[in-house]
Design a protein around this motif. Structure first.
Motif, PDB file in Angstrom:
ATOM      1  N   CYS A 249      19.342  35.328 106.205  1.00 19.77           N
ATOM      2  CA  CYS A 249      17.958  35.984 106.120  1.00 19.77           C
ATOM      3  C   CYS A 249      17.720  36.943 105.508  1.00 19.77           C
ATOM      4  O   CYS A 249      18.254  38.227 105.976  1.00 19.77           O
ATOM      5  CB  CYS A 249      17.212  35.517 107.330  1.00 19.77           C
ATOM      6  SG  CYS A 249      15.476  36.003 107.160  1.00 19.77           S
TER       7      CYS A 249
ATOM      8  N   ARG B 289      14.619  38.262 104.955  1.00 19.08           N
ATOM      9  CA  ARG B 289      13.125  38.645 105.750  1.00 19.08           C
ATOM     10  C   ARG B 289      12.183  38.789 104.533  1.00 19.08           C
ATOM     11  O   ARG B 289      11.370  39.937 104.458  1.00 19.08           O
ATOM     12  CB  ARG B 289      13.400  39.877 106.463  1.00 19.08           C
ATOM     13  CG  ARG B 289      14.058  39.528 107.712  1.00 19.08           C
ATOM     14  CD  ARG B 289      14.057  40.563 108.962  1.00 19.08           C
ATOM     15  NE  ARG B 289      12.714  40.847 109.360  1.00 19.08           N
ATOM     16  CZ  ARG B 289      12.427  41.890 110.376  1.00 19.08           C
ATOM     17  NH1 ARG B 289      13.665  42.557 110.718  1.00 19.08           N
ATOM     18  NH2 ARG B 289      11.327  42.048 111.037  1.00 19.08           N
ATOM     19  N   CYS B 290      12.168  37.960 103.614  1.00 20.03           N
ATOM     20  CA  CYS B 290      11.180  37.838 102.610  1.00 20.03           C
ATOM     21  C   CYS B 290       9.999  37.176 103.166  1.00 20.03           C
ATOM     22  O   CYS B 290       8.689  37.337 102.445  1.00 20.03           O
ATOM     23  CB  CYS B 290      11.733  36.881 101.344  1.00 20.03           C
ATOM     24  SG  CYS B 290      11.742  35.270 101.843  1.00 20.03           S
TER      25      CYS B 290
ATOM     26  N   ALA C  61       8.843  34.454 102.965  1.00 23.41           N
ATOM     27  CA  ALA C  61       8.158  33.027 102.478  1.00 23.41           C
ATOM     28  C   ALA C  61       8.029  32.058 103.483  1.00 23.41           C
ATOM     29  O   ALA C  61       7.161  31.106 103.452  1.00 23.41           O
ATOM     30  CB  ALA C  61       9.560  32.721 101.445  1.00 23.41           C
ATOM     31  N   CYS C  62       9.042  31.834 104.575  1.00 26.05           N
ATOM     32  CA  CYS C  62       8.784  30.783 105.371  1.00 26.05           C
ATOM     33  C   CYS C  62       7.382  31.023 106.179  1.00 26.05           C
ATOM     34  O   CYS C  62       6.560  30.079 106.255  1.00 26.05           O
ATOM     35  CB  CYS C  62       9.822  30.981 106.491  1.00 26.05           C
ATOM     36  SG  CYS C  62      10.101  32.228 107.221  1.00 26.05           S
TER      37      CYS C  62
ATOM     38  N   PHE D 141      12.434  37.986 114.969  1.00 21.88           N
ATOM     39  CA  PHE D 141      11.242  37.606 113.916  1.00 21.88           C
ATOM     40  C   PHE D 141      11.213  36.165 114.154  1.00 21.88           C
ATOM     41  O   PHE D 141      10.277  35.520 114.252  1.00 21.88           O
ATOM     42  CB  PHE D 141      11.515  37.957 112.598  1.00 21.88           C
ATOM     43  CG  PHE D 141      10.949  37.143 111.353  1.00 21.88           C
ATOM     44  CD1 PHE D 141       9.627  36.999 111.560  1.00 21.88           C
ATOM     45  CD2 PHE D 141      12.071  36.474 110.410  1.00 21.88           C
ATOM     46  CE1 PHE D 141       9.077  36.092 110.454  1.00 21.88           C
ATOM     47  CE2 PHE D 141      11.112  35.714 109.601  1.00 21.88           C
ATOM     48  CZ  PHE D 141       9.782  35.584 109.560  1.00 21.88           C
ATOM     49  N   HIS D 142      12.377  35.450 113.835  1.00 19.28           N
ATOM     50  CA  HIS D 142      12.495  34.154 113.998  1.00 19.28           C
ATOM     51  C   HIS D 142      12.034  33.538 115.533  1.00 19.28           C
ATOM     52  O   HIS D 142      11.412  32.371 115.242  1.00 19.28           O
ATOM     53  CB  HIS D 142      13.875  33.508 113.881  1.00 19.28           C
ATOM     54  CG  HIS D 142      14.263  33.646 112.220  1.00 19.28           C
ATOM     55  ND1 HIS D 142      13.631  32.813 111.223  1.00 19.28           N
ATOM     56  CD2 HIS D 142      15.062  34.648 111.476  1.00 19.28           C
ATOM     57  CE1 HIS D 142      14.082  33.504 110.069  1.00 19.28           C
ATOM     58  NE2 HIS D 142      14.821  34.197 110.084  1.00 19.28           N
TER      59      HIS D 142
ATOM     60  N   CYS E 248      12.044  28.697 101.580  1.00 20.83           N
ATOM     61  CA  CYS E 248      12.998  29.721 101.804  1.00 20.83           C
ATOM     62  C   CYS E 248      14.035  29.621 100.657  1.00 20.83           C
ATOM     63  O   CYS E 248      14.616  28.658 100.465  1.00 20.83           O
ATOM     64  CB  CYS E 248      13.941  29.274 103.314  1.00 20.83           C
ATOM     65  SG  CYS E 248      15.300  30.468 103.465  1.00 20.83           S
ATOM     66  N   PRO E 249      14.271  30.838 100.042  1.00 27.36           N
ATOM     67  CA  PRO E 249      15.155  30.958  98.811  1.00 27.36           C
ATOM     68  C   PRO E 249      16.572  30.890  99.546  1.00 27.36           C
ATOM     69  O   PRO E 249      17.570  30.756  98.495  1.00 27.36           O
ATOM     70  CB  PRO E 249      14.821  32.339  98.189  1.00 27.36           C
ATOM     71  CG  PRO E 249      14.240  32.982  99.743  1.00 27.36           C
ATOM     72  CD  PRO E 249      13.489  32.146 100.433  1.00 27.36           C
TER      73      PRO E 249
ATOM     74  N   ILE F  74      17.571  28.495 104.572  1.00 25.63           N
ATOM     75  CA  ILE F  74      17.631  28.185 105.856  1.00 25.63           C
ATOM     76  C   ILE F  74      16.865  27.155 106.602  1.00 25.63           C
ATOM     77  O   ILE F  74      15.674  27.307 106.490  1.00 25.63           O
ATOM     78  CB  ILE F  74      17.498  29.816 106.728  1.00 25.63           C
ATOM     79  CG1 ILE F  74      18.452  30.814 105.820  1.00 25.63           C
ATOM     80  CG2 ILE F  74      17.621  29.708 107.975  1.00 25.63           C
ATOM     81  CD1 ILE F  74      18.180  32.096 106.226  1.00 25.63           C
TER      82      ILE F  74
ATOM     83  N   VAL G 288      14.880  26.760 108.973  1.00 24.81           N
ATOM     84  CA  VAL G 288      14.150  27.297 110.259  1.00 24.81           C
ATOM     85  C   VAL G 288      13.329  26.405 111.159  1.00 24.81           C
ATOM     86  O   VAL G 288      13.003  26.734 112.120  1.00 24.81           O
ATOM     87  CB  VAL G 288      12.978  28.500 109.639  1.00 24.81           C
ATOM     88  CG1 VAL G 288      13.688  29.682 109.097  1.00 24.81           C
ATOM     89  CG2 VAL G 288      12.106  27.796 108.576  1.00 24.81           C
TER      90      VAL G 288
HETATM   91  S1  SF4 Z   1      12.021  32.173 103.969  1.00 21.01           S
HETATM   92 FE1  SF4 Z   1      14.357  32.338 104.628  1.00 21.01          FE
HETATM   93  S2  SF4 Z   1      15.171  34.349 103.935  1.00 21.01           S
HETATM   94 FE2  SF4 Z   1      12.814  34.628 103.815  1.00 21.01          FE
HETATM   95  S3  SF4 Z   1      12.300  35.444 106.015  1.00 21.01           S
HETATM   96 FE3  SF4 Z   1      12.199  33.196 106.181  1.00 21.01          FE
HETATM   97  S4  SF4 Z   1      14.058  32.230 106.735  1.00 21.01           S
HETATM   98 FE4  SF4 Z   1      14.476  34.481 106.041  1.00 21.01          FE
END
Ligand code: SF4
Ligand code: SF4
Lengths: 316, 53
Positions: free
Chosen positions: A206, A208-209, A211-212, A246-247, A268-269, A272, A274
């Motif tokens: 991850c 931490r972009c 995007a999710c 965060f998750h 998610c790029p 992952i 999630v």
């Molecule tokens: S989109 Fe993927 S890489 Fe970006 S914060 Fe969420 S889990 Fe992490």
């Protein structure tokens, strides 16, 4: 599919021409194959840009709450419609300002899986019913769509929009599942250390972009807890504990609200899944409260209503 | 919340929830005793710990 696209364009154009809505939120072709993107259009001419295919995996309810106070129309698959219901229940949009163009959903494809199968850069993508015709510069393959469905779509039992003003196709048959959560069961069967390892490995890439979070219709807070600096709830760097925090908290904020639409995974790029976090909460909501999010605007969600029958054996 | 923590691999006995009135001194003592016994049995927690060094 083509007749459904025609209908979406016709209805959208009509609504805009008559001034019944200010904007229509739908999907348009992207600049590369399989990369359809959300658009908001406001003229009848632009309605020709609208499209729909098995690559429209984002959730358009996410953009509906950003047009507060305006009359809008939204193109909605089964899951998008459930998130629109959630928005109405949570007072994010007014039913009277919303026109839902419902699309009985044929299921969306897993782009990572197709990319892995094809190897090279994908230069062409077409669909003929259940056959996907995918090409790269030096290869062309016909794939069976059912083998390349996204994981959430393969387990989906609400393909037909639950709330709509018009449907652009025949309703599709809903599947019956003996077990809706085989993946959650598999994780539950591990030991505590095994589960910890599973989640550590899941999030190890991850970046931490966020995007999710940004793709998720549930995440509409003006300031997200991860962005706040006073107080700072969670560290902002790549420390593993901060990433996990965060998750964990992102998922927990979706408790009893997540529709398993898969937009978070789609965005998610790093590929992952999630949903491994949110699906446990969905399963708990089902087991403890008999609740699936976003099915009706007439019921309050379990975490927002008190009942003397609420399970409380966790408390001493 | 406890369920999701447990799902992520945090042992169930590490996180406890209780409702104790300010008039329930004996209940408070009982709960704290039970918690410390259970946590001691598990040993030090290594998960979800941030290393500041
Ligand atoms: S989109 Fe993927 S890489 Fe970006 S914060 Fe969420 S889990 Fe992490
Ligand atoms: S957490 Fe993911 S699957 Fe659940 S509603 Fe949000 S984007 Fe959809």
């Amino acid at each position: 599919m083509d007749t459904c696209i025609q209908k979406i364009r016709e209805i959208a154009g009509d609504l805009l021409e008559k001034g019944e809505v200010e904007r229509v939120i739908g999907f348009a072709e992207g600049s590369i194959p399989m990369a359809t993107s959300p658009v908001a259009i406001s003229t009848k001419e632009d309605a020709q840009k609208l499209c729909f295919s098995s690559t429209c995996g984002l959730n358009l309810a996410n953009y509906a709450s950003k047009e507060k106070g305006k009359k809008i129309a939204v193109v909605a698959k089964g899951c998008d419609s459930r998130n629109l219901v959630t928005h109405i229940v949570e007072n994010q949009i007014d039913r009277d300002n919303l026109y839902i163009i419902g699309v009985p959903c044929p299921g969306m494809v897993d782009k990572f899986k197709i990319a892995a199968e094809m190897g090279g850069e994908i230069t062409g993508f077409e669909e003929a019913g259940d056959t996907l015709i995918v090409s790269t510069v030096d290869d062309k393959k016909e794939l069976n769509k059912q083998d390349y469905l996204r994981h959430n779509c393969s387990l989906c039992t609400h393909k037909n929009p639950v709330l709509f003003d018009v449907l652009v196709g025949e309703e599709v048959e809903e599947q019956q599942l003996d077990n809706a959560y085989p993946d959650v069961d598999a994780i539950e069967a591990l030991t505590a250390d095994g589960r910890w390892k599973h989640f550590e490995e899941l999030t190890q890439n991850c970046i931490r972009c966020y995007a999710c979070r940004n793709a998720c219709p549930l995440c509409y807070c003006p300031t997200c807890f991860v962005d706040e600096s006073g107080p700072q709830w969670v560290g902002k760097g790549q420390d593993k504990t901060d990433v996990d925090t965060f998750h964990f908290l992102r998922a927990f904020h979706c408790a009893g609200r997540c529709t398993d639409c898969g937009a978070c995974v789609e965005a998610c790029p790093m590929g992952i899944n999630v949903r491994d976090f949110t699906r446990k909460l969905n399963k708990d909501a089902q087991d403890m409260f008999g609740w699936e999010a976003g099915l009706t605007i007439d019921k309050r969600p379990p975490l927002d209503a008190y009942s003397p029958d609420d399970p409380n054996d966790f408390i001493k | 919340m406890g369920n999701l923590l447990e799902h992520m691999g945090i042992e169930k006995d590490r996180v406890h929830f209780s409702w104790i009135s300010s008039a329930e001194a004996t209940k408070f003592v009982d709960v704290v005793k039970e918690i410390s016994d259970k946590v001691k049995a598990l040993g030090p927690n290594k998960k979800f710990v941030k290393d500041y060094s």
